[in-house]
Structures are given as C-alpha cells and as structure tokens.
Design a protein around this motif. Structure first.
Motif, PDB file in Angstrom:
ATOM      1  N   GLY A   1       0.803  -1.218   0.000  1.00  0.00           N
ATOM      2  CA  GLY A   1       0.000   0.000   0.000  1.00  0.00           C
ATOM      3  C   GLY A   1       0.835   1.267   0.000  1.00  0.00           C
ATOM      4  O   GLY A   1       0.391   2.320  -0.460  1.00  0.00           O
ATOM      5  N   SER A   2       2.078   1.174   0.510  1.00  0.00           N
ATOM      6  CA  SER A   2       2.928   2.363   0.599  1.00  0.00           C
ATOM      7  C   SER A   2       4.031   2.400  -0.451  1.00  0.00           C
ATOM      8  O   SER A   2       4.525   3.471  -0.774  1.00  0.00           O
ATOM      9  CB  SER A   2       3.567   2.435   1.997  1.00  0.00           C
ATOM     10  N   ILE A   3       4.440   1.233  -0.953  1.00  0.00           N
ATOM     11  CA  ILE A   3       5.494   1.206  -1.978  1.00  0.00           C
ATOM     12  C   ILE A   3       4.812   1.010  -3.327  1.00  0.00           C
ATOM     13  O   ILE A   3       4.676  -0.106  -3.819  1.00  0.00           O
ATOM     14  CB  ILE A   3       6.521   0.092  -1.705  1.00  0.00           C
ATOM     15  N   GLY A   4       4.381   2.106  -3.890  1.00  0.00           N
ATOM     16  CA  GLY A   4       3.714   2.064  -5.186  1.00  0.00           C
ATOM     17  C   GLY A   4       4.340   3.074  -6.127  1.00  0.00           C
ATOM     18  O   GLY A   4       5.560   3.192  -6.218  1.00  0.00           O
ATOM     19  N   ALA A   5       3.473   3.814  -6.789  1.00  0.00           N
ATOM     20  CA  ALA A   5       3.961   4.836  -7.720  1.00  0.00           C
ATOM     21  C   ALA A   5       4.767   5.913  -6.989  1.00  0.00           C
ATOM     22  O   ALA A   5       5.642   6.545  -7.579  1.00  0.00           O
ATOM     23  CB  ALA A   5       2.779   5.461  -8.452  1.00  0.00           C
ATOM     24  N   GLY A   6       4.479   6.112  -5.698  1.00  0.00           N
ATOM     25  CA  GLY A   6       5.156   7.163  -4.944  1.00  0.00           C
ATOM     26  C   GLY A   6       6.648   7.000  -4.864  1.00  0.00           C
ATOM     27  O   GLY A   6       7.406   7.970  -4.957  1.00  0.00           O
ATOM     28  N   ILE A   7       7.121   5.750  -4.714  1.00  0.00           N
ATOM     29  CA  ILE A   7       8.562   5.527  -4.586  1.00  0.00           C
ATOM     30  C   ILE A   7       9.298   5.941  -5.857  1.00  0.00           C
ATOM     31  O   ILE A   7      10.435   6.414  -5.810  1.00  0.00           O
ATOM     32  CB  ILE A   7       8.851   4.053  -4.239  1.00  0.00           C
ATOM     33  N   LEU A   8       8.646   5.794  -6.995  1.00  0.00           N
ATOM     34  CA  LEU A   8       9.269   6.155  -8.268  1.00  0.00           C
ATOM     35  C   LEU A   8       9.242   7.655  -8.512  1.00  0.00           C
ATOM     36  O   LEU A   8       9.902   8.157  -9.419  1.00  0.00           O
ATOM     37  CB  LEU A   8       8.568   5.421  -9.410  1.00  0.00           C
TER      38      LEU A   8
ATOM     39  N   THR B   1      -6.580   7.327  -9.510  1.00  0.00           N
ATOM     40  CA  THR B   1      -6.410   8.107 -10.738  1.00  0.00           C
ATOM     41  C   THR B   1      -4.948   8.136 -11.168  1.00  0.00           C
ATOM     42  O   THR B   1      -4.604   7.876 -12.330  1.00  0.00           O
ATOM     43  CB  THR B   1      -6.919   9.551 -10.538  1.00  0.00           C
ATOM     44  N   ILE B   2      -4.070   8.429 -10.213  1.00  0.00           N
ATOM     45  CA  ILE B   2      -2.638   8.491 -10.504  1.00  0.00           C
ATOM     46  C   ILE B   2      -2.104   7.114 -10.905  1.00  0.00           C
ATOM     47  O   ILE B   2      -1.276   6.997 -11.813  1.00  0.00           O
ATOM     48  CB  ILE B   2      -1.882   9.058  -9.288  1.00  0.00           C
ATOM     49  N   TYR B   3      -2.583   6.064 -10.248  1.00  0.00           N
ATOM     50  CA  TYR B   3      -2.154   4.708 -10.601  1.00  0.00           C
ATOM     51  C   TYR B   3      -2.532   4.366 -12.037  1.00  0.00           C
ATOM     52  O   TYR B   3      -1.753   3.745 -12.768  1.00  0.00           O
ATOM     53  CB  TYR B   3      -2.774   3.690  -9.638  1.00  0.00           C
ATOM     54  N   ALA B   4      -3.759   4.742 -12.436  1.00  0.00           N
ATOM     55  CA  ALA B   4      -4.199   4.443 -13.810  1.00  0.00           C
ATOM     56  C   ALA B   4      -3.320   5.158 -14.834  1.00  0.00           C
ATOM     57  O   ALA B   4      -2.896   4.569 -15.833  1.00  0.00           O
ATOM     58  CB  ALA B   4      -5.665   4.856 -13.980  1.00  0.00           C
ATOM     59  N   VAL B   5      -3.015   6.448 -14.575  1.00  0.00           N
ATOM     60  CA  VAL B   5      -2.145   7.205 -15.477  1.00  0.00           C
ATOM     61  C   VAL B   5      -0.751   6.598 -15.515  1.00  0.00           C
ATOM     62  O   VAL B   5      -0.131   6.465 -16.580  1.00  0.00           O
ATOM     63  CB  VAL B   5      -2.074   8.690 -15.050  1.00  0.00           C
ATOM     64  N   PHE B   6      -0.257   6.211 -14.342  1.00  0.00           N
ATOM     65  CA  PHE B   6       1.092   5.631 -14.248  1.00  0.00           C
ATOM     66  C   PHE B   6       1.209   4.362 -15.089  1.00  0.00           C
ATOM     67  O   PHE B   6       2.163   4.195 -15.855  1.00  0.00           O
ATOM     68  CB  PHE B   6       1.407   5.330 -12.783  1.00  0.00           C
ATOM     69  N   VAL B   7       0.245   3.453 -14.942  1.00  0.00           N
ATOM     70  CA  VAL B   7       0.272   2.201 -15.708  1.00  0.00           C
ATOM     71  C   VAL B   7       0.214   2.499 -17.202  1.00  0.00           C
ATOM     72  O   VAL B   7       0.979   1.939 -18.005  1.00  0.00           O
ATOM     73  CB  VAL B   7      -0.901   1.292 -15.284  1.00  0.00           C
TER      74      VAL B   7
ATOM     75  N   HIS C   1      -4.636   4.092 -24.392  1.00  0.00           N
ATOM     76  CA  HIS C   1      -4.111   3.079 -23.459  1.00  0.00           C
ATOM     77  C   HIS C   1      -4.994   2.987 -22.224  1.00  0.00           C
ATOM     78  O   HIS C   1      -5.265   1.884 -21.713  1.00  0.00           O
ATOM     79  CB  HIS C   1      -2.680   3.431 -23.053  1.00  0.00           C
ATOM     80  N   LEU C   2      -5.443   4.136 -21.724  1.00  0.00           N
ATOM     81  CA  LEU C   2      -6.336   4.150 -20.568  1.00  0.00           C
ATOM     82  C   LEU C   2      -7.650   3.444 -20.879  1.00  0.00           C
ATOM     83  O   LEU C   2      -8.214   2.750 -20.031  1.00  0.00           O
ATOM     84  CB  LEU C   2      -6.608   5.594 -20.124  1.00  0.00           C
ATOM     85  N   CYS C   3      -8.139   3.613 -22.101  1.00  0.00           N
ATOM     86  CA  CYS C   3      -9.385   2.934 -22.502  1.00  0.00           C
ATOM     87  C   CYS C   3      -9.212   1.416 -22.491  1.00  0.00           C
ATOM     88  O   CYS C   3     -10.105   0.684 -22.048  1.00  0.00           O
ATOM     89  CB  CYS C   3      -9.821   3.406 -23.886  1.00  0.00           C
TER      90      CYS C   3
ATOM     91  N   TRP D   1     -10.892   6.512 -13.286  1.00  0.00           N
ATOM     92  CA  TRP D   1     -10.514   6.286 -14.683  1.00  0.00           C
ATOM     93  C   TRP D   1     -10.927   7.485 -15.541  1.00  0.00           C
ATOM     94  O   TRP D   1     -10.153   7.933 -16.391  1.00  0.00           O
ATOM     95  CB  TRP D   1     -11.167   5.007 -15.199  1.00  0.00           C
ATOM     96  N   SER D   2     -12.119   8.016 -15.308  1.00  0.00           N
ATOM     97  CA  SER D   2     -12.590   9.179 -16.071  1.00  0.00           C
ATOM     98  C   SER D   2     -11.706  10.393 -15.816  1.00  0.00           C
ATOM     99  O   SER D   2     -11.365  11.142 -16.738  1.00  0.00           O
ATOM    100  CB  SER D   2     -14.043   9.505 -15.704  1.00  0.00           C
ATOM    101  N   LEU D   3     -11.323  10.590 -14.543  1.00  0.00           N
ATOM    102  CA  LEU D   3     -10.430  11.704 -14.214  1.00  0.00           C
ATOM    103  C   LEU D   3      -9.082  11.540 -14.901  1.00  0.00           C
ATOM    104  O   LEU D   3      -8.495  12.517 -15.380  1.00  0.00           O
ATOM    105  CB  LEU D   3     -10.238  11.794 -12.696  1.00  0.00           C
ATOM    106  N   ALA D   4      -8.588  10.300 -14.953  1.00  0.00           N
ATOM    107  CA  ALA D   4      -7.303  10.036 -15.610  1.00  0.00           C
ATOM    108  C   ALA D   4      -7.382  10.343 -17.104  1.00  0.00           C
ATOM    109  O   ALA D   4      -6.435  10.887 -17.682  1.00  0.00           O
ATOM    110  CB  ALA D   4      -6.896   8.577 -15.394  1.00  0.00           C
ATOM    111  N   VAL D   5      -8.504  10.008 -17.737  1.00  0.00           N
ATOM    112  CA  VAL D   5      -8.676  10.288 -19.161  1.00  0.00           C
ATOM    113  C   VAL D   5      -8.745  11.796 -19.411  1.00  0.00           C
ATOM    114  O   VAL D   5      -8.175  12.304 -20.378  1.00  0.00           O
ATOM    115  CB  VAL D   5      -9.948   9.588 -19.707  1.00  0.00           C
ATOM    116  N   ILE D   6      -9.405  12.513 -18.514  1.00  0.00           N
ATOM    117  CA  ILE D   6      -9.548  13.968 -18.686  1.00  0.00           C
ATOM    118  C   ILE D   6      -8.205  14.669 -18.529  1.00  0.00           C
ATOM    119  O   ILE D   6      -7.833  15.535 -19.325  1.00  0.00           O
ATOM    120  CB  ILE D   6     -10.576  14.530 -17.680  1.00  0.00           C
ATOM    121  N   VAL D   7      -7.457  14.305 -17.464  1.00  0.00           N
ATOM    122  CA  VAL D   7      -6.174  14.967 -17.183  1.00  0.00           C
ATOM    123  C   VAL D   7      -5.093  13.907 -16.978  1.00  0.00           C
ATOM    124  O   VAL D   7      -4.773  13.544 -15.843  1.00  0.00           O
ATOM    125  CB  VAL D   7      -6.261  15.883 -15.945  1.00  0.00           C
TER     126      VAL D   7
END
Length: 447
Positions: A49-56, A145-151, A171-173, A368-374
C-alpha cells in the motif's frame, strides 16, 4: 516474520488495563472480522500500500530541495506522519473503550471526539464527520487516478518501442475492463495473493531500475546540494507525503488484523514497516537524482532508456505491480460508501449484491474518467499529497486527540494540548502552501 512478531509484543502502547490494573473493555476482542489477516498478511499489504507509484516519484522530489535537505526531510516527514497515525489509532481505541464498541470508522471517531470536545467545536461535529469522509474518499480515488495514469504511461513507452504508437488516453481505454475485473475482489484476505505477487514483481523491477542507477560513476554537482526555490519545498512535502502515507489503507489493515495490538507500539508492525519504507524511499530518491540530475521525470521509469529490453521489462513489471495495487487502494472508498448504502437501503440480499457490484464498477469508472480527462502525473501527485494527507495524516489526528483528552487530561503543563496545536498548525501550513504551489505548477503545465 517471527522476530517482528516477538518485537511487537515487547512494547504495547495499548495494554487493555487501567491505572489500577483492572481489566477494562477491550475493543479488539469485540471486533467481528470474517476473514482476519495474519501478521505477515498485514505486513505484505502495508508494504504494497505504501510502496507504489510514490517511490518512483522520489527522485523528482529530491531534485526540488537537493540531497542534504531531502535526506533530512524524508526522515522527518516520515517520522512525523507515522507518529500522527499512531496518535489517531490510540485516540480511536480510547473512544471505542468509552463507547464500548469493537470499532469505529475514522469519520465516526471524529464525530464522537468533537461531540465530547471543547463546547465551541461541538456544533461542528456533523461537519467534521462528513468532511473526513469526503477527504478520505477523495484521497483514495485520487491515488487510483494516478495509478491508472502511471500504468498507461509506462505501457505506452513499451508499445511505442515496438512500433505500436497510440495515444495515452487510448491506453487508458484499454485498461478499463481489466481494472473493473480486478476490482471485484471481495476482501483483504483474498487480496493477499495479489499483494504478494505485486511485492515480488516490484522487487525485481526495482533491481532492474537500480542496474541503470549504479552502472555509471556518479558526479555530484554543487547545484544538487541546493534547494532550487522556496516554492519547491511545499511541493517536496506534498510528494513525500503522497509517497509515504496511505492512511485509509493503514486504518483498514489495523481493523482487519487478527491481533491488532501487534500493529501499534514502539516495535509494532506499523513502525517496522515504515522504517523499511523510508529506507527504500531514501535510496531510490538519492540514486535516481544522482543518475539523471535535473532531467528526472515525474516517475523514474520514464527516464529509463527507450531502446533497451531490460528497461522495457522494468516498465512492464512496475506497471503490473501498480495495476495489482489498484483494488487495495480502492478498497477503502468502497467500504465507506457501501456501509452508507446498507444503512440507507433496507433491501434484500440479492439487491445488496447487485448494488455491491455496481458500486465497485462505479469506483473504477470515477478515477478512470479523471485520468482520461487529465493524464498527467507530477503536479497531481504533489496536489493530492498536500491537500488530502496533510489533513488526514496530521490535522485530523491531532484534532481528534485534542478533543479526546478534553478538558482535564492534557498532562503536565498541558503538553498534549500544546503538541496537538503545533501539529494542527504545521499540517494546515503544509496543506495550504502545498496546494498553492501545486496549482501553480498545474496552470504552468497546461497553460
């Protein structure tokens, strides 16, 4: 894990006994968990839960304030945030004792605390109840949202390398259906295999990333030792908070743990886990910045060579690890909203089951919608960290603690009151300054 479990029993801040040695009501014995998690399960979930996109994102955070300030800053912010969460868990335990209940949610605990606190605050009890709920849901959906954009960003670089050039939004779709399917996992016990796989994949990916970070000789430029601008400090705090803390997940883990007393205390699971997490964040942040300098991007995987297969493998593994972490981050928002739905609706089991699935799908569609928008990482990591975590991990725990000890239990020279007021002021400063600088960056990025 045995040595950690032994150490967790050495010091327990919550003993279940009053000052006269009489056994009081122990909320931990009155929790009804269908599938409780073991010590090792909980540690796996905490690390995941803590070592995710944040560490990168830590090398980019180090770039903002330089190497010396970032070393002290990561340790200070991590220790401070960990202490505040310990305050929160202890305050919730005390409130459960007074109310003779096995467990109360974060918003409910805040409501009870403020209701029993200073008279001027009591009228605001319902406001704080809904405010905590709202910020907690915003935070968890913001992470998703951030995780979806990151992937999507990491997959895009891999696909681009092999000549399949499509937009980030497309890609998000393509990610939408897999995200919905994985989010249908029911509880934390069933998520343990996903978290285990994710942790193993993350370790291998970080090994590959380190291969690139240490392959060349390091040259330390004088500019690497300096803070760039004063406006970079709040952004550094926001990014570090985002990376270090997952408040909703931490509370959910403590609640679902088979023996919650092992979670707290000086050598408790939470403190041990946070020491491991802070050490990893420092190493990745420093080596990443030393390698790429001011060219570092919002995620270090985006700096890896575009044409090398090892780099592509690292990006794919990190993308898989973050993808598998999505349901764990989404779990908190689901629990909050589903409990409210069950209270409002007196429906049969079949209707509730349908609503359960619809809610899970909706909680994927929203981020997911927020990730697609921004579809942008950097500024939004700092913004979500500054806005939500400054409140959830600092201001709200201190406010709850202040109310719990009101009016005559603040200790010698009212040190608890002074401590809580200092934490509230620091938390509000981090929130306001971090949001201000992040909004400026977002305007600059999209302007």
């Amino acid at each position: 894990m045995f040595i950690y479990q032994f150490m967790a029993g050495v010091v327990e801040t919550i003993s279940g006994e009053d000052e006269e040695g009489k056994i009081e009501f122990d909320p931990h014995k009155h929790r009804k968990i269908v599938h409780p998690t073991s010590y090792s399960d909980t540690m796996i979930h905490l690390l995941k839960g803590s070592i995710g996109a944040g560490i990168l994102a830590m090398p980019e955070a180090v770039r903002r304030v330089g190497i010396p300030a970032s070393c002290g800053g990561i340790l200070l912010i991590g220790t401070f945030a960990t202490y505040c969460i310990q305050l929160l868990i202890a305050a919730q335990y005390l409130l459960c004792q007074r109310q003779r209940r096995g467990y109360m949610t974060y918003p409910r605990s805040m409501f009870i605390a403020v209701s029993e606190g200073p008279p001027l605050m009591r009228k605001c009890a319902y406001f704080f109840y809904y405010f905590v709920d709202t910020v907690l849901i915003m935070w968890q959906l913001g992470i998703c949202t951030i995780y979806a954009v990151f992937v999507a960003e990491n997959l895009k670089q891999v696909f681009d390398f092999y000549g399949v050039t499509i937009t980030l939004r497309l890609h998000l779709c393509y990610l939408l259906v897999p995200l919905i399917i994985i989010n249908l996992v029911k509880d934390l016990k069933l998520m343990t295999p996903l978290s285990t796989i994710s942790n193993v994949v993350t370790i291998f990916a970080l090994i590959l990333v380190f291969f690139y970070l240490v392959e060349d000789d390091v040259e330390v430029d004088s500019s690497m030792l300096e803070i760039k601008t004063a406006l970079d400090i709040p952004a550094f705090v926001g990014t570090t908070l985002f990376a270090l803390e997952a408040v909703g997940v931490v509370l959910a883990l403590e609640y679902n743990m088979e023996n919650p007393k092992q979670f707290v205390g000086l050598f408790g699971l939470f403190n041990i886990g946070m020491v491991i997490i802070m050490a990893l964040y420092l190493i990745v942040g420093l080596f990443g910045y030393l390698k790429y300098g001011d060219d570092i991007q919002a995620s270090i995987t985006l700096n890896l060579p575009q044409v090398e297969k090892k780099a592509q493998a690292a990006k794919i593994m990190i993308a898989i690890a973050i993808f598998l972490s999505f349901p764990l981050q989404n779990f908190v928002a689901y629990v909050i909203l589903f409990r409210k739905m069950k209270k409002k609706l007196s429906s049969g089991p079949h209707t509730l089951k349908t609503l359960d699935y619809l809610l899970r799908i909706a909680l994927v569609l929203t981020p997911w919608s927020l990730a697609v928008i921004v579809p942008s990482l950097g500024p939004f990591i700092a913004l979500f960290g500054a806005l939500c975590l400054s409140l959830l991990a600092m201001v709200f725990p201190a406010l709850m603690d202040l109310c719990v000890w009101y009016p005559k239990s603040y200790g010698v020279l009212r040190y608890k009151l002074i401590r809580d007021l200092i934490i509230i002021v620091l938390g509000l400063f981090c929130c306001i300054s971090g949001c201000y600088t992040s909004v400026l960056e977002i305007i600059h990025t999209f302007g």
